[in-house]
Design a protein around this motif. Sequence first.
Motif, PDB file in Angstrom:
ATOM      1  N   ILE A 126       0.868  -1.176   0.000  1.00  0.00           N
ATOM      2  CA  ILE A 126       0.000   0.000   0.000  1.00  0.00           C
ATOM      3  C   ILE A 126       0.902   1.222   0.000  1.00  0.00           C
ATOM      4  O   ILE A 126       1.851   1.304   0.786  1.00  0.00           O
ATOM      5  N   ILE A 127       0.601   2.146  -0.907  1.00  0.00           N
ATOM      6  CA  ILE A 127       1.381   3.375  -1.003  1.00  0.00           C
ATOM      7  C   ILE A 127       0.530   4.532  -0.500  1.00  0.00           C
ATOM      8  O   ILE A 127      -0.444   4.922  -1.145  1.00  0.00           O
ATOM      9  N   THR A 128       0.891   5.042   0.672  1.00  0.00           N
ATOM     10  CA  THR A 128       0.195   6.203   1.230  1.00  0.00           C
ATOM     11  C   THR A 128       1.100   6.881   2.255  1.00  0.00           C
ATOM     12  O   THR A 128       1.887   6.217   2.923  1.00  0.00           O
ATOM     13  N   GLU A 129       0.969   8.178   2.335  1.00  0.00           N
ATOM     14  CA  GLU A 129       1.635   8.949   3.380  1.00  0.00           C
ATOM     15  C   GLU A 129       0.604   9.598   4.298  1.00  0.00           C
ATOM     16  O   GLU A 129       0.956  10.336   5.211  1.00  0.00           O
ATOM     17  N   ASN A 130      -0.675   9.295   4.041  1.00  0.00           N
ATOM     18  CA  ASN A 130      -1.773   9.853   4.811  1.00  0.00           C
ATOM     19  C   ASN A 130      -1.841   9.174   6.183  1.00  0.00           C
ATOM     20  O   ASN A 130      -2.058   7.965   6.277  1.00  0.00           O
ATOM     21  N   LYS A 131      -1.622   9.962   7.233  1.00  0.00           N
ATOM     22  CA  LYS A 131      -1.571   9.424   8.608  1.00  0.00           C
ATOM     23  C   LYS A 131      -2.859   8.695   8.979  1.00  0.00           C
ATOM     24  O   LYS A 131      -2.823   7.615   9.581  1.00  0.00           O
ATOM     25  N   GLU A 132      -4.003   9.270   8.620  1.00  0.00           N
ATOM     26  CA  GLU A 132      -5.288   8.641   8.948  1.00  0.00           C
ATOM     27  C   GLU A 132      -5.415   7.277   8.261  1.00  0.00           C
ATOM     28  O   GLU A 132      -5.871   6.308   8.871  1.00  0.00           O
ATOM     29  N   GLU A 133      -5.007   7.193   6.989  1.00  0.00           N
ATOM     30  CA  GLU A 133      -5.055   5.918   6.267  1.00  0.00           C
ATOM     31  C   GLU A 133      -4.100   4.906   6.889  1.00  0.00           C
ATOM     32  O   GLU A 133      -4.448   3.735   7.059  1.00  0.00           O
ATOM     33  N   ILE A 134      -2.900   5.353   7.240  1.00  0.00           N
ATOM     34  CA  ILE A 134      -1.924   4.453   7.869  1.00  0.00           C
ATOM     35  C   ILE A 134      -2.477   3.908   9.178  1.00  0.00           C
ATOM     36  O   ILE A 134      -2.366   2.707   9.459  1.00  0.00           O
ATOM     37  N   ASP A 135      -3.103   4.769   9.966  1.00  0.00           N
ATOM     38  CA  ASP A 135      -3.714   4.322  11.225  1.00  0.00           C
ATOM     39  C   ASP A 135      -4.793   3.274  10.973  1.00  0.00           C
ATOM     40  O   ASP A 135      -4.849   2.254  11.668  1.00  0.00           O
ATOM     41  N   LYS A 136      -5.640   3.511   9.978  1.00  0.00           N
ATOM     42  CA  LYS A 136      -6.710   2.553   9.670  1.00  0.00           C
ATOM     43  C   LYS A 136      -6.136   1.221   9.182  1.00  0.00           C
ATOM     44  O   LYS A 136      -6.650   0.157   9.524  1.00  0.00           O
ATOM     45  N   ILE A 137      -5.083   1.276   8.373  1.00  0.00           N
ATOM     46  CA  ILE A 137      -4.458   0.054   7.867  1.00  0.00           C
ATOM     47  C   ILE A 137      -3.873  -0.757   9.023  1.00  0.00           C
ATOM     48  O   ILE A 137      -4.101  -1.969   9.121  1.00  0.00           O
ATOM     49  N   THR A 138      -3.134  -0.092   9.893  1.00  0.00           N
ATOM     50  CA  THR A 138      -2.475  -0.802  10.997  1.00  0.00           C
ATOM     51  C   THR A 138      -3.469  -1.300  12.043  1.00  0.00           C
ATOM     52  O   THR A 138      -3.124  -2.168  12.844  1.00  0.00           O
ATOM     53  N   GLN A 139      -4.704  -0.781  12.007  1.00  0.00           N
ATOM     54  CA  GLN A 139      -5.725  -1.240  12.947  1.00  0.00           C
ATOM     55  C   GLN A 139      -6.511  -2.440  12.434  1.00  0.00           C
ATOM     56  O   GLN A 139      -7.334  -2.995  13.162  1.00  0.00           O
ATOM     57  N   ILE A 140      -6.254  -2.871  11.205  1.00  0.00           N
ATOM     58  CA  ILE A 140      -6.934  -4.065  10.690  1.00  0.00           C
ATOM     59  C   ILE A 140      -6.335  -5.279  11.398  1.00  0.00           C
ATOM     60  O   ILE A 140      -5.169  -5.624  11.189  1.00  0.00           O
ATOM     61  N   LYS A 141      -7.124  -5.898  12.234  1.00  0.00           N
ATOM     62  CA  LYS A 141      -6.659  -7.023  13.042  1.00  0.00           C
ATOM     63  C   LYS A 141      -6.290  -8.195  12.131  1.00  0.00           C
ATOM     64  O   LYS A 141      -7.087  -8.630  11.306  1.00  0.00           O
ATOM     65  N   GLY A 142      -5.051  -8.675  12.293  1.00  0.00           N
ATOM     66  CA  GLY A 142      -4.578  -9.822  11.509  1.00  0.00           C
ATOM     67  C   GLY A 142      -3.821  -9.449  10.259  1.00  0.00           C
ATOM     68  O   GLY A 142      -3.254 -10.316   9.584  1.00  0.00           O
ATOM     69  N   LEU A 143      -3.791  -8.155   9.904  1.00  0.00           N
ATOM     70  CA  LEU A 143      -3.033  -7.711   8.725  1.00  0.00           C
ATOM     71  C   LEU A 143      -1.605  -7.393   9.177  1.00  0.00           C
ATOM     72  O   LEU A 143      -1.393  -6.517  10.012  1.00  0.00           O
ATOM     73  N   ASN A 144      -0.647  -8.119   8.621  1.00  0.00           N
ATOM     74  CA  ASN A 144       0.757  -7.900   8.963  1.00  0.00           C
ATOM     75  C   ASN A 144       1.377  -6.987   7.920  1.00  0.00           C
ATOM     76  O   ASN A 144       1.478  -7.358   6.762  1.00  0.00           O
ATOM     77  N   VAL A 145       1.778  -5.782   8.350  1.00  0.00           N
ATOM     78  CA  VAL A 145       2.389  -4.817   7.443  1.00  0.00           C
ATOM     79  C   VAL A 145       3.764  -4.414   7.951  1.00  0.00           C
ATOM     80  O   VAL A 145       4.027  -4.435   9.153  1.00  0.00           O
ATOM     81  N   ARG A 146       4.616  -4.069   6.989  1.00  0.00           N
ATOM     82  CA  ARG A 146       5.945  -3.567   7.307  1.00  0.00           C
ATOM     83  C   ARG A 146       6.070  -2.205   6.648  1.00  0.00           C
ATOM     84  O   ARG A 146       5.879  -2.067   5.451  1.00  0.00           O
ATOM     85  N   LEU A 147       6.389  -1.197   7.447  1.00  0.00           N
ATOM     86  CA  LEU A 147       6.510   0.167   6.920  1.00  0.00           C
ATOM     87  C   LEU A 147       7.813   0.362   6.191  1.00  0.00           C
ATOM     88  O   LEU A 147       8.803  -0.247   6.451  1.00  0.00           O
TER      89      LEU A 147
END
Length: 147
Positions: A126-147
């Motif tokens: 996912i390509i975004t620098e939007n803080k609100e979007e990043i917060d929503k992405i990282t709050q998806i339970k079970g989604l493993n992301v690396r910044l």
Amino acid sequence: MFIENDPKDNVYKDLIDLAFEVCDTFILVVRESIFFNQNANYLLEELESSLKEVKEQYEWPGIISAGGKPAKIYYYNTDINARTIIKTVTNSLHSWVQPDLPEDLSFIKNGKSWLINVSHEFESCIITENKEEIDKITQIKGLNVRL
């Protein structure tokens, strides 16, 4: 931000909901050189009311095709009908592979790639620098992301 796992089941649905909330377009890829079964054709028919356009291209988010025939890239509106279909036709982001489905379900926000999915390589980001979007992405339970 790299997605480290294949989002499945509720993780997949939550990610799709967010992508439809954030983005205005999604794409599906059909490679003429790969067999395409009846289920995939049926899906394209179901999504027809959301279709913006179809282009023949050698490039799409995450892919630059080397030679051969161009792929058909289907551009869709992120409307309620399409969201329902995308969430129910499969339960996994990396299952978007021919012959059962069109390939590489990806999302576009304001003309720029947002969720890039190369299903046959099991790679998504996912390509975004939007803080609100990043917060929503990282709050998806079970989604493993690396910044």
